[in-house]
Design an enzyme around this catalytic site. Sequence first.
Site, PDB file in Angstrom:
ATOM      1  N   TYR B 123       0.860  -1.280  -0.005  1.00  0.00           N
ATOM      2  CA  TYR B 123      -0.067   0.049  -0.175  1.00  0.00           C
ATOM      3  C   TYR B 123       0.759   1.446   0.129  1.00  0.00           C
ATOM      4  CZ  TYR B 123      -4.031   2.879   1.536  1.00  0.00           C
ATOM      5  OH  TYR B 123      -4.982   3.722   1.556  1.00  0.00           O
ATOM      6  N   THR B 255       2.994  -8.059  -6.917  1.00  0.00           N
ATOM      7  CA  THR B 255       2.764  -9.574  -6.993  1.00  0.00           C
ATOM      8  C   THR B 255       4.236 -10.107  -7.149  1.00  0.00           C
ATOM      9  OG1 THR B 255       3.000  -9.586  -9.256  1.00  0.00           O
ATOM     10  CG2 THR B 255       0.642  -9.240  -8.428  1.00  0.00           C
ATOM     11  N   GLY B 257       7.206  -8.539  -5.477  1.00  0.00           N
ATOM     12  CA  GLY B 257       8.004  -8.168  -4.648  1.00  0.00           C
ATOM     13  C   GLY B 257       7.611  -6.725  -4.332  1.00  0.00           C
ATOM     14  N   ILE B 258       8.491  -6.230  -3.219  1.00  0.00           N
ATOM     15  CA  ILE B 258       7.932  -4.699  -2.659  1.00  0.00           C
ATOM     16  C   ILE B 258       9.181  -3.956  -2.933  1.00  0.00           C
ATOM     17  CG2 ILE B 258       7.505  -3.389  -0.533  1.00  0.00           C
ATOM     18  CD1 ILE B 258       5.924  -5.971  -0.824  1.00  0.00           C
ATOM     19  N   ILE B 259       8.923  -2.989  -3.791  1.00  0.00           N
ATOM     20  CA  ILE B 259      10.016  -2.106  -4.403  1.00  0.00           C
ATOM     21  C   ILE B 259      10.175  -1.096  -2.997  1.00  0.00           C
ATOM     22  CG2 ILE B 259      10.315  -0.119  -5.613  1.00  0.00           C
ATOM     23  CD1 ILE B 259       8.572  -1.453  -7.926  1.00  0.00           C
ATOM     24  N   TYR B 437      -8.821   8.885 -23.220  1.00  0.00           N
ATOM     25  CA  TYR B 437      -9.349   8.600 -21.803  1.00  0.00           C
ATOM     26  C   TYR B 437     -10.738   9.048 -21.688  1.00  0.00           C
ATOM     27  CZ  TYR B 437      -8.547   9.532 -16.607  1.00  0.00           C
ATOM     28  OH  TYR B 437      -8.600   9.468 -15.180  1.00  0.00           O
TER      29      TYR B 437
END
Lengths: 519, 519
Positions: B123, B255, B257-259, B437
Amino acid sequence: MRYWWGWGHVEDAVTGAERAALIDRVAGLLPGADLTGHEPPEVGDLDVRPPRVTAPPSLAALCSDDPADRLGHARGKAFRDVVRNLLGELGEVPDLVVRPGTESDVVDVLDWCAGAGIALIPYGGGSSVVGGVEPRGGGPAISLDLGRLADVVEIDTTARAARVQAGVYGPALEDHLRPRGLTLRHFPQSFEFSTLGGWLATRSGGHYATVLTHIDDMVEALRVVTPAGVSESLRLPGSGAGPSPDRLFLGSEGTLGIITEAWMRLQQRPRWRAGASVLFTANDDAVDATRALAQSGLNPANCRLLDPMEALLNAGTDSPGGVLVLGFESADHPVDALLDRALELCRDHGGRPQPRAKRDASDTWRAAFLRMPYQRDALAAHGMIVETFETACTWGAFPALREAVLAAARRAMDEAGAQGVVTCRFTHVYPDGPAPYFGVYASGRWGSTVAQWDEIKTAVSDALSAHRATITHHHAVGRDHRPWYDRQRPAPFAAALRAVKSTLDPAGILNPGVLIDPS
Amino acid sequence: MRYWWGWGHVEDAVTGAERAALIDRVAGLLPGADLTGHEPPEVGDLDVRPPRVTAPPSLAALCSDDPADRLGHARGKAFRDVVRNLLGELGEVPDLVVRPGTESDVVDVLDWCAGAGIALIPYGGGSSVVGGVEPRGGGPAISLDLGRLADVVEIDTTARAARVQAGVYGPALEDHLRPRGLTLRHFPQSFEFSTLGGWLATRSGGHYATVLTHIDDMVEALRVVTPAGVSESLRLPGSGAGPSPDRLFLGSEGTLGIITEAWMRLQQRPRWRAGASVLFTANDDAVDATRALAQSGLNPANCRLLDPMEALLNAGTDSPGGVLVLGFESADHPVDALLDRALELCRDHGGRPQPRAKRDASDTWRAAFLRMPYQRDALAAHGMIVETFETACTWGAFPALREAVLAAARRAMDEAGAQGVVTCRFTHVYPDGPAPYFGVYASGRWGSTVAQWDEIKTAVSDALSAHRATITHHHAVGRDHRPWYDRQRPAPFAAALRAVKSTLDPAGILNPGVLIDPS
């Protein structure tokens, strides 16, 4: 006619007066060198082992067992390849050269090789300088020459993109696009003798010094045949849907699949051009000026800084701080104002723009650039060690890196008993750092020049590694860069790549030895 | 103070006279709409289930089981998230919010979750609009809030790069860089409420309309904590050593790893600016003008084409062919000549550049742009369906795509009993195509607006898919875009991604449900 043992066309080789002048020049530079000339062996005299594999009848028509053909596909075009050819040192030769005519042929060949455990080495133009097309596993191997997949299948003039088969050589591609006023404008030094598929598989670097440096950003979509199925990405100008599928195959060097075609982004042919050469008294100032340019947002198409030795040898210019060769181009608008501002930045750093002469350093250098591989071969045949290596690093890291690399090269040359010089230029520049490209010109002992070069290469590669610079900016990894690449890539990424390899190529037949070993 | 149920700061919400005027305007546009206002529930009245997991004592200090905190981390900020919050529909709520203070905390939390089989949802700012931060697996889940990893650790002014921790919010990052005259200049609409780590994990799109559109190209190096170890890439301005390791993690949406930190390429703050608005009589001409600009090499920083309805609603401009908002900027040189040439191109396509007024369409539009999420929430609370979706396609594909998408949206609105309008703008443009968009503003039935929107979203997503456009240009995939992403990505790439996931996250704890399912 292509040389089997060296670079390019037989008719373009360095011969007669050009060769004599070249050798004279080197003799002046390296007075102690033994510059005796040596001739390549006759192909017919070489003992090429008969093929150990036989294609199934359905594929027989695609296969060549001709010894000269197989010899021509046995190696790339690095110095060490050329010299081993000159010496008649065969090494491993592919058992067959296989030339698929359709994508479904490619699928069939993959199926055959996977089932029979035959190593499959994709081959574009064969200009690898890192052992990327050379069988080294000992077992049966075929060279998959994609040269018959050479169509420009579709051109979308609205989006300025073309669907191009992988086996198209540079000049043929541009010939296809020219009548529509379009161009890919990707001109690696190997342009004439390399293919789109090779450029994509190795993340080739073109002539653009900024922004569009590697082929990567020119790719709109890829089609790749893997043993696990055909991968086709959508034609998208941009996307944020997960990790980029194309970026996994770009740089995979034939280990994950065979790129059969790509949608490539094109441009209109440039109408406006402006260029200049700038001399410097101090090389540090020249580096600072180049950095200022790279960070200016002016985005020169050409921004090649030659150090004093490179300028002397290859641009015929004696300048104690080196020469910066600058060029701007546009299909849409005049670029003189951009050049003016660039020259202002150079002057701020002590640069002296040269009055545009009929033939200046940049012309001389461009002509020399295209002759370099031919001259390299001529010098190699006269016992010289002539080779290049390249990298990229941040601007702050460059001065220490250059010192370390030059010191390592000189020490290694000393130890190898080679007398010579090392040159440096920037082939590409980025806001955060340059891509330095080094040239080695040294006297060698005929018969030992490959071993001598390998010692030098190991020393400079260790220096690059110690300074956390990349082992290659645009020459790829192949088999020769493996020890340093293995150190460079993050361990979890290596594990990820091995997992991808096991999934897409479970039999491990695709270009074994390149990039990764099976897990 | 941040809203738990909607966008942004409580003190910036649309209230009082602004809300009354907004509702009046909508009532004029959609005369049949029921615009009764509804209030959000009190957090204290909501029945948030107690946590089902307990952290080991060593991690207890990092964990919050506060119901309001957990509710605030239970969803992103899409229309469907806000409305479900307004209705007090809880769905799944993370069992704990965990706030690591160091990278080694991140490693420890991963170890704990992998061992205990707890889903770990990274998050950043929580601004996902695709269900990217929402637990949906039914089992225990924690929200890993990286907001304490918020340092700018190092600034390299020579290379113009900074080492930045993943939890830094946009404004704080720019505050750190401003005193050095530097800037990242990545301004997504969520800028104030999103983090560097979130931008990287989702391949965020910033305000640059050309060249530096996605965050991807601003990345020099990444550091990623995976359950299989820490992945750290070298600081390289460019490289050709195998497939890019960074590009595997960019867009991996938590999905793989955590940067935890990245070296980011910076720029000097712009000193020169020039901009204009251009009106068109026919929208097709406006599209052609925008394509000419995108292919000109002028590289405007801003190049946003608003269709007539978007221009009317959000830029206060009545123009039958729409409005093109154009801007150039540079830290190095004046940009007036670039704007002049751009306006010439627009005139060639029937555009009418507007005299630069005190406050023109571009100012109005920029102000409206930042208010949009707040207004969206206000309108949502009055029973409206207000949401956006976006894509990218080639220039040639755009006209048919637009028709198909508008038709699908209108048909779905009809079927859902919603009366409304659909707008279209280009947020980014490339030489080979635009990133369209779309905005939907429709009357809904209070209590059913999420279901109504889901029907519309399904219809337009199917239309995008049928036209081979991407399901997202810069909003990411998350959980909500899965059905269309699964169709879009090449099957061998999906297999490769699953293999990577199994290798780096063997317990399958990282953001389950996003991008891929375990194999």
